[in-house]
Design an enzyme around this catalytic site. Sequence first.
Site, PDB file in Angstrom:
ATOM      1  N   LYS A  84       0.834  -1.204   0.000  1.00 31.98           N
ATOM      2  CA  LYS A  84       0.000   0.000   0.000  1.00 31.98           C
ATOM      3  C   LYS A  84       0.874   1.261   0.000  1.00 31.98           C
ATOM      4  O   LYS A  84       1.899   1.316   0.703  1.00 31.98           O
ATOM      5  CB  LYS A  84      -0.912  -0.052   1.221  1.00 31.98           C
ATOM      6  CG  LYS A  84      -1.978   1.014   1.306  1.00 31.98           C
ATOM      7  CD  LYS A  84      -2.873   0.720   2.506  1.00 31.98           C
ATOM      8  CE  LYS A  84      -3.851   1.826   2.800  1.00 31.98           C
ATOM      9  NZ  LYS A  84      -4.684   1.518   3.998  1.00 31.98           N
ATOM     10  N   SER A 159      -9.396   2.252   3.457  1.00 28.86           N
ATOM     11  CA  SER A 159      -8.457   2.946   2.599  1.00 28.86           C
ATOM     12  C   SER A 159      -7.578   1.995   1.788  1.00 28.86           C
ATOM     13  O   SER A 159      -6.869   2.435   0.889  1.00 28.86           O
ATOM     14  CB  SER A 159      -7.560   3.875   3.435  1.00 28.86           C
ATOM     15  OG  SER A 159      -6.723   3.163   4.307  1.00 28.86           O
ATOM     16  N   SER A 183      -9.788   0.195   7.688  1.00 32.35           N
ATOM     17  CA  SER A 183      -9.223   0.251   6.343  1.00 32.35           C
ATOM     18  C   SER A 183      -8.744  -1.074   5.774  1.00 32.35           C
ATOM     19  O   SER A 183      -8.394  -1.143   4.595  1.00 32.35           O
ATOM     20  CB  SER A 183      -8.067   1.260   6.303  1.00 32.35           C
ATOM     21  OG  SER A 183      -8.540   2.556   6.535  1.00 32.35           O
TER      22      SER A 183
END
Length: 474
Positions: A84, A159, A183
């Site tokens: 990420k 997220s 997330s």
Amino acid sequence: MPSSKQCHAFTTDDALGLDDAVALRVRLQRGEVSALELTEAAIARAEQVNATLNAIVLPTYDAARRNAEQSHSGAFAGIPTFIKDNTDMQGLPTRQGSLAVGSHPAKKDSAFTTHFLSTGMNVLGKSNLPEFGFNASTEFKSRPATPNPWHLDYSAGASSGGSAALVAAGVVPIAHANDGGGSIRIPAAACGLIGLKPTRGRFIDGEAAAILPVNIVSEGVVTRSVRDTAEFMHAMEQHYRGKKMSPVGHVTGPENKRMRIGLVLDSITGQATDAATRETVEATARVLEGLGHSVELIKLPIRESFADDFSQYWGMLSYLLSTFGHKLLGADFDKAQTDNLTQGLAQYYRKNMWRTPMMLWGMKRVANDYAEIFRNCDVLLSPVLSHTTPKLGHLSPVQSFESLFERLRNYVSFTPLNNAAGTPALSMPMGRTAEGLPIAVQLSGARGEERRLLALAFELEAAQPFHHLGLYTG
């Protein structure tokens, strides 16, 4: 072939096939495929779908090819993945999903990246996230969103939305995710994946999380199978595990012990759960009862003010990033480039800054309140989110902060509790909407009880298998 509203790259004609990471590991060990063949297949799939999914912000394909030709150790050696883009990897920029952050390369791997790479996975690039991970949908003020592979009109969550979209679309079987308010679990729920937020301190923290007054961030992955998540937990413990809790160990299936399940249908905010989500949770409760577990409807002993405390803490993080971005994120940080959500959260905190001591006290106290639940039950069963996955635009940062903030508070009303309490929670697909989108339930446990959650998830997965996009026929 996927329908016109779906986007995936699953095929039986390449090295990845329809397999999860554990199955690919077996094939690697048998010599049926090579790490380079898996890497090339994943790159081809990424190139096939990313123009639609916008899930990859920085491909590193040539480096991945070179890495695949070398010998590596670790439980997932040779398995392709993505990391990420809020996590430092040496030589690559960390843009945090924001136009406000420059593109200077990280000088070294973060401590968590080193921990993650100890599993042997081969990173193909960085996955997309909304600005600073604040939103629950991977949408932006001036560039394309990451849509849901199950239905392109809908959100992939956030997220860790880029990672979830790549795993759901079959590009890779497993990808890095982290969770500061849901997330990992939110995009897993939206995309029909397994998403386990570990206990605080289970793994090495990212550098930013380690200095928070209340560390709400946990690192993990999103996967398509319970066993991949369980194997990841076991693999990570071979490098490091928190010393103040029992190890998760090698969980390979259900436990014999029947559990006491506390059923929660509505959140502490008073926001009613929508009908489709409620029915999925209630149907899961019936499955668990049929398996011999006891299920009892309970009310969480958590103060309603917790929602305001978490919102204020959320705003404080935005305020700190906005105010000290030049020191935290580089001299080229440009606050003017931040979106309406980041700016609005910072302003929300400034207006309520006087509440900071009380807010921090409330955030720290919730761990004790939450622990009381497990005097009378072993696991909590609840929704992950208060309503089904919204269409793109519903959570867009282009709209006014006031509208978006209200929508986020109504949508994300179950997940933040585990972040503040530092406890584990797992998102698991157990139903579908009329449009074919996944609906998930959340299994939550006491501190350090990932093993129990995984065992129960194995049992649910066997009782009611959820087919990923490569096997889904509508």
